[in-house]
Structures are given as structure tokens and as C-alpha cells.
Design an enzyme around this catalytic site. Sequence first.
Site, mmCIF file in Angstrom:
data_model
loop_
_atom_site.group_PDB
_atom_site.id
_atom_site.type_symbol
_atom_site.label_atom_id
_atom_site.label_comp_id
_atom_site.label_asym_id
_atom_site.label_seq_id
_atom_site.Cartn_x
_atom_site.Cartn_y
_atom_site.Cartn_z
ATOM 1 N N SER A 170 0.811 -1.213 0.000
ATOM 2 C CA SER A 170 0.000 0.000 0.000
ATOM 3 C C SER A 170 0.848 1.267 0.000
ATOM 4 O O SER A 170 0.440 2.290 -0.562
ATOM 5 C CB SER A 170 -0.958 0.008 1.190
ATOM 6 O OG SER A 170 -0.264 -0.217 2.400
ATOM 7 N N HIS A 209 1.608 4.695 4.473
ATOM 8 C CA HIS A 209 0.703 5.339 3.517
ATOM 9 C C HIS A 209 1.107 6.788 3.273
ATOM 10 O O HIS A 209 1.210 7.245 2.131
ATOM 11 C CB HIS A 209 -0.738 5.288 4.039
ATOM 12 C CG HIS A 209 -1.354 3.931 3.942
ATOM 13 N ND1 HIS A 209 -2.716 3.728 3.989
ATOM 14 C CD2 HIS A 209 -0.812 2.701 3.796
ATOM 15 C CE1 HIS A 209 -2.988 2.435 3.873
ATOM 16 N NE2 HIS A 209 -1.840 1.800 3.778
#
Length: 242
Positions: free
Chosen positions: A128, A179
Site C-alpha cells: 500500500s 501510507h
Amino acid sequence: MTIFTRTENFREFIRFYPMVSIIVTIHIVLYLLTILPVFPNNWFFENFSGVNLYIMEGEVWRLITPTFMHSGFSHMLFNSFSLILFGPALERMLGSGRFLFIYLFSGIAANVATLMFEPLSYTHVGSSGAIFGLFGYYIAIIIFRKNMLTKQNSQIIVVLCVVSLIMTFLQPDINVIAHLFGLLGGFLVGAIPYFNKRDLSESVRTTASWAGSQRKNISFQSPVKVLIWAVIIILAILGFWR
């Protein structure tokens, strides 16, 4: 039709987007190797997951390998689907080599930040951070080279990025640092100017039409402007983290 609409068949997808196809294949293969009785139980997680303590002890490959590992089928499926959705446009726009550089740079930036801000006992896997790097690159295009994307595509990207960031803070067991710093890494790479990018100012209906797109020389961006935006994002990240 937006640049995220896929109309290719399987063979065309592999031919037009080889790097996205390779990365997704690695995701699937590594996942299968973690569940099939081929290697000792948890061997891949023990040797390739991101463990801050082991990285500090010299196992630096763990700054890269967690980007391709996943904790379960749904984790692998969601990240692979996200890559299939958002990766092809950039790979076609930049070429496979540059796309891979952005992907790996963002993933490594996310893992380095995790090492810096999380405790030594922290363990993580997942792509991610690298995928957020693709978002960051798109945001840099929207800010610095608006002619490369239609208004519709830009709006879609901004909305998806905002929603993804919001979900980052709402969902449990999310590596927030990965992230945020993956996003920052992709943005910083996107802010670095270079020449001969494809012009995506017109909506693309087929991949073949992308191949015929004209290339335009892009002028250098002001370093001050890039620095200001980088500082804004860093301050926002630090504010969220507090």
C-alpha cells in the site's frame, strides 16, 4: 471514458503493462508460497517481512521485500486490484522503467519511514505504501503539469486520494506512516521535471490511442514551488501523526 477504465483483454493487458503484470504476479506467487506446504511454516514471513529490529541488525533487504508480501488473501487481492486500477495509466505514460522506479522508491520510502517512526518490534507487510506513491505522483501531475490530465481524471484522482487517506485513519491495523510517506515519496518524484512525457490531455479510449499520443517537452518547475509543496505535505503528515 477515464484513464482508469480498462478495455484490454488479458493478453493485451500483459503486453501494454508488463511491469504492472509482473508486480501483480509476484504478489500472487508469494501469497501462494506462504500458504502452500512447499516451504517451512511462515518461512517467507520470517525472512521477508518488515521487522524494524532485524533491519537495524543489518537485514536491509527488508526495506524492499515487504512491499511484495501480504498478510492474507483479501490483503493481497485488494492491493493487486488497486495496482491494476491505478498503475496502467502511469506505466503507459512514463514507460515501464520509470514506473518501476516510482513504485520501488515510494515503497522503500514508506518502509524507511516505518523504521524511523515505529518501535523496533514493529512488523509490517503490504504494497500500500508503493500504491500511495502512485497517488502522490498523480497529485504532482495535477499540481505541476495540469495539461497532462483532463479535468475529469484529475477530479477522480483527488477524490480517490482523499477517500483513501481518510480510510487510512479509520481502519484498524493500518500502517499509517507507510501510507503517508509513500504518498510523499511519489509526490516528490513527480515534482522532479523531465522531458518527453506523453500528453494525456484528451480522454483516452483505447490503449492503442495512447501509443499515438504526441509527446511534449515539459519545462522545469520552480525549485521553490516544489519545496513549498513538499514542506506543506510534510507538515500535514506530522500534524496527522501527532
